[in-house]
Motif scaffolding. Structure first.
Motif, PDB file in Angstrom:
ATOM      1  N   ASP A 172      42.579  47.676  30.176  1.00 49.25           N
ATOM      2  CA  ASP A 172      41.546  48.605  30.658  1.00 49.25           C
ATOM      3  C   ASP A 172      41.074  48.315  32.074  1.00 49.25           C
ATOM      4  N   GLY A 173      41.974  48.041  32.996  1.00 49.10           N
ATOM      5  CA  GLY A 173      41.608  47.796  34.386  1.00 49.10           C
ATOM      6  C   GLY A 173      41.179  46.376  34.696  1.00 49.10           C
ATOM      7  N   VAL A 174      41.116  45.508  33.692  1.00 52.04           N
ATOM      8  CA  VAL A 174      40.743  44.102  33.888  1.00 52.04           C
ATOM      9  C   VAL A 174      42.016  43.271  33.858  1.00 52.04           C
ATOM     10  N   THR A 175      42.154  42.369  34.836  1.00 51.57           N
ATOM     11  CA  THR A 175      43.278  41.443  34.855  1.00 51.57           C
ATOM     12  C   THR A 175      42.744  40.030  34.624  1.00 51.57           C
ATOM     13  N   ALA A 176      43.339  39.341  33.671  1.00 53.02           N
ATOM     14  CA  ALA A 176      42.948  37.963  33.353  1.00 53.02           C
ATOM     15  C   ALA A 176      44.091  37.036  33.747  1.00 53.02           C
ATOM     16  N   THR A 177      43.746  35.983  34.456  1.00 51.16           N
ATOM     17  CA  THR A 177      44.707  34.948  34.825  1.00 51.16           C
ATOM     18  C   THR A 177      44.089  33.620  34.399  1.00 51.16           C
ATOM     19  N   TRP A 178      44.879  32.801  33.697  1.00 45.16           N
ATOM     20  CA  TRP A 178      44.304  31.557  33.175  1.00 45.16           C
ATOM     21  C   TRP A 178      45.346  30.450  33.094  1.00 45.16           C
ATOM     22  N   SER A 179      44.823  29.233  33.022  1.00 44.78           N
ATOM     23  CA  SER A 179      45.637  28.059  32.729  1.00 44.78           C
ATOM     24  C   SER A 179      44.786  27.148  31.853  1.00 44.78           C
ATOM     25  N   TYR A 180      45.452  26.243  31.171  1.00 42.45           N
ATOM     26  CA  TYR A 180      44.730  25.348  30.265  1.00 42.45           C
ATOM     27  C   TYR A 180      45.356  23.967  30.305  1.00 42.45           C
ATOM     28  N   HIS A 181      44.505  22.977  30.308  1.00 42.74           N
ATOM     29  CA  HIS A 181      44.915  21.588  30.113  1.00 42.74           C
ATOM     30  C   HIS A 181      43.840  20.935  29.248  1.00 42.74           C
ATOM     31  N   PRO A 182      44.237  20.157  28.241  1.00 44.65           N
ATOM     32  CA  PRO A 182      43.218  19.570  27.357  1.00 44.65           C
ATOM     33  C   PRO A 182      42.187  18.725  28.098  1.00 44.65           C
ATOM     34  N   ASP A 183      42.603  18.049  29.162  1.00 45.05           N
ATOM     35  CA  ASP A 183      41.670  17.183  29.890  1.00 45.05           C
ATOM     36  C   ASP A 183      40.663  17.975  30.710  1.00 45.05           C
ATOM     37  N   THR A 184      41.114  19.063  31.349  1.00 44.44           N
ATOM     38  CA  THR A 184      40.234  19.810  32.258  1.00 44.44           C
ATOM     39  C   THR A 184      39.748  21.128  31.684  1.00 44.44           C
ATOM     40  N   GLY A 185      40.278  21.571  30.555  1.00 44.76           N
ATOM     41  CA  GLY A 185      39.813  22.789  29.912  1.00 44.76           C
ATOM     42  C   GLY A 185      40.498  24.041  30.411  1.00 44.76           C
ATOM     43  N   LEU A 186      39.898  25.162  30.106  1.00 45.68           N
ATOM     44  CA  LEU A 186      40.427  26.479  30.454  1.00 45.68           C
ATOM     45  C   LEU A 186      39.869  26.909  31.802  1.00 45.68           C
ATOM     46  N   ASP A 187      40.737  27.344  32.688  1.00 43.15           N
ATOM     47  CA  ASP A 187      40.332  27.962  33.948  1.00 43.15           C
ATOM     48  C   ASP A 187      40.739  29.419  33.859  1.00 43.15           C
ATOM     49  N   LEU A 188      39.757  30.315  33.924  1.00 39.05           N
ATOM     50  CA  LEU A 188      39.980  31.733  33.696  1.00 39.05           C
ATOM     51  C   LEU A 188      39.422  32.528  34.864  1.00 39.05           C
ATOM     52  N   LEU A 189      40.247  33.414  35.409  1.00 38.69           N
ATOM     53  CA  LEU A 189      39.843  34.293  36.491  1.00 38.69           C
ATOM     54  C   LEU A 189      40.017  35.721  36.009  1.00 38.69           C
ATOM     55  N   LEU A 190      38.919  36.467  35.967  1.00 35.32           N
ATOM     56  CA  LEU A 190      38.937  37.866  35.552  1.00 35.32           C
ATOM     57  C   LEU A 190      38.666  38.724  36.769  1.00 35.32           C
ATOM     58  N   THR A 191      39.503  39.707  37.020  1.00 37.34           N
ATOM     59  CA  THR A 191      39.330  40.571  38.178  1.00 37.34           C
ATOM     60  C   THR A 191      39.413  42.029  37.766  1.00 37.34           C
ATOM     61  N   VAL A 192      38.734  42.854  38.532  1.00 35.96           N
ATOM     62  CA  VAL A 192      38.802  44.310  38.370  1.00 35.96           C
ATOM     63  C   VAL A 192      38.904  44.881  39.777  1.00 35.96           C
ATOM     64  N   ALA A 193      39.691  45.926  39.937  1.00 36.22           N
ATOM     65  CA  ALA A 193      39.841  46.540  41.258  1.00 36.22           C
ATOM     66  C   ALA A 193      38.499  47.147  41.677  1.00 36.22           C
ATOM     67  N   PRO A 194      38.084  46.929  42.920  1.00 32.54           N
ATOM     68  CA  PRO A 194      36.818  47.514  43.390  1.00 32.54           C
ATOM     69  C   PRO A 194      36.901  49.038  43.345  1.00 32.54           C
ATOM     70  N   ALA A 195      35.745  49.688  43.240  1.00 32.91           N
ATOM     71  CA  ALA A 195      35.697  51.151  43.209  1.00 32.91           C
ATOM     72  C   ALA A 195      36.361  51.706  44.467  1.00 32.91           C
ATOM     73  N   GLY A 196      37.235  52.682  44.283  1.00 33.62           N
ATOM     74  CA  GLY A 196      37.938  53.286  45.410  1.00 33.62           C
ATOM     75  C   GLY A 196      39.213  52.587  45.787  1.00 33.62           C
ATOM     76  N   ASP A 197      39.499  51.418  45.193  1.00 32.27           N
ATOM     77  CA  ASP A 197      40.740  50.680  45.471  1.00 32.27           C
ATOM     78  C   ASP A 197      41.846  51.230  44.574  1.00 32.27           C
ATOM     79  N   PRO A 198      42.950  51.701  45.151  1.00 35.93           N
ATOM     80  CA  PRO A 198      44.013  52.286  44.333  1.00 35.93           C
ATOM     81  C   PRO A 198      44.820  51.269  43.528  1.00 35.93           C
ATOM     82  N   THR A 199      44.650  49.973  43.766  1.00 36.67           N
ATOM     83  CA  THR A 199      45.461  48.984  43.051  1.00 36.67           C
ATOM     84  C   THR A 199      44.934  48.650  41.719  1.00 36.67           C
TER      85      THR A 199
END
Length: 178
Positions: A151-178
Motif C-alpha cells: 500500500d505505498g509503504v516500503t520496508a527495508t530491514w536487517s536483523y542480528h541477535p546482538d544488535t536487534g532489528l533495524d527497520l526503515l519504513l518509507t513512503v513516497a512524498p505527496a506529488g512524487d511519482p515514485t
C-alpha cells in the motif's frame, strides 16, 4: 476349515478349496465400496472445504474500517499518526518531512533502542500484512538486508541477535511519482 485334512484335533491353516467359498454379506462390491459412513464423511469434508473457500473469498473482499489511519491519511500523514500513537520512543524516529520512520530495536547486547512492542505497534498502525511481519520475524543475520512493500509503504530491514532489528519504513512524498 479344510474338510480334506485329517481330524486329529488340530486346526488346519490351509485355505478352503475354491468351491467352498461362501460370502455372508449379500451386498455387491459397489455397495460395500460406498457405505453410508463414507458418503457422509465425503459430504462433510466437501462442506468444510467449501466453507473455507467462501471465508477466504469474503476476507479478501472485506472493506477496511472508515477510521483506519493508513486508508484515510495519505502518505506521510499515516507515518505521523503511527509515530504519535506508538512513540515517541528511544529508537523510533520520524524523519525526511514525515516520509520515513526509522526503528532501531533492541538486541541481546544492544539495550538501547525501541522495544519490539513499539515495532509491533508501528507495523499494526500501518497495516503491515502478515507476510511482511512473518518475513521480518524469520530474518537471520546471514540473510542481509530485506525489502518488501504494501500500500505505498516500503520496508527495508536487517536483523542480528546482538544488535536487534533495524527497520526503515518509507513512503513516497505527496506529488512524487515514485
Amino acid at each position: 476349515m479344510n474338510h480334506d485334512a485329517p481330524d486329529d484335533g488340530r486346526l488346519s491353516t490351509a485355505p478352503p478349496p475354491p468351491g467352498d467359498v461362501r460370502t455372508t454379506d449379500a451386498r455387491t462390491t459397489d455397495e460395500r465400496r460406498f457405505s453410508r459412513g463414507t458418503v457422509v464423511a465425503s459430504a462433510l469434508g466437501g462442506m468444510v472445504v467449501g466453507a473455507s473457500v467462501v471465508a477466504l473469498a469474503l476476507s479478501l473482499g472485506e472493506a477496511e474500517p472508515a477510521g483506519d489511519v493508513a486508508d484515510t491519511e495519505p502518505g506521510s500523514a499515516a507515518f505521523e499518526a503511527a509515530y504519535a500513537d506508538c512513540g515517541p520512543s528511544d529508537g523510533l524516529e520520524l524523519v525526511d518531512d514525515g516520509t520515513t520512520l526509522a526503528l532501531d530495536a533492541q538486541g541481546e547486547e544492544d539495550f538501547s533502542g525501541a522495544s519490539y512492542t513499539t515495532v509491533d505497534c508501528v507495523l499494526g498502525a500501518l497495516e503491515a500484512p502478515s507476510r511482511v511481519t512473518e518475513l521480518m520475524n524469520s530474518t537471520r543475520a546471514l540473510d542481509g538486508r530485506q525489502t518488501d512493500s504494501w500500500d505505498g509503504v516500503t520496508a527495508t530491514w536487517s536483523y542480528h541477535p546482538d544488535t536487534g532489528l533495524d527497520l526503515l519504513l518509507t513512503v513516497a512524498p505527496a506529488g512524487d511519482p515514485t
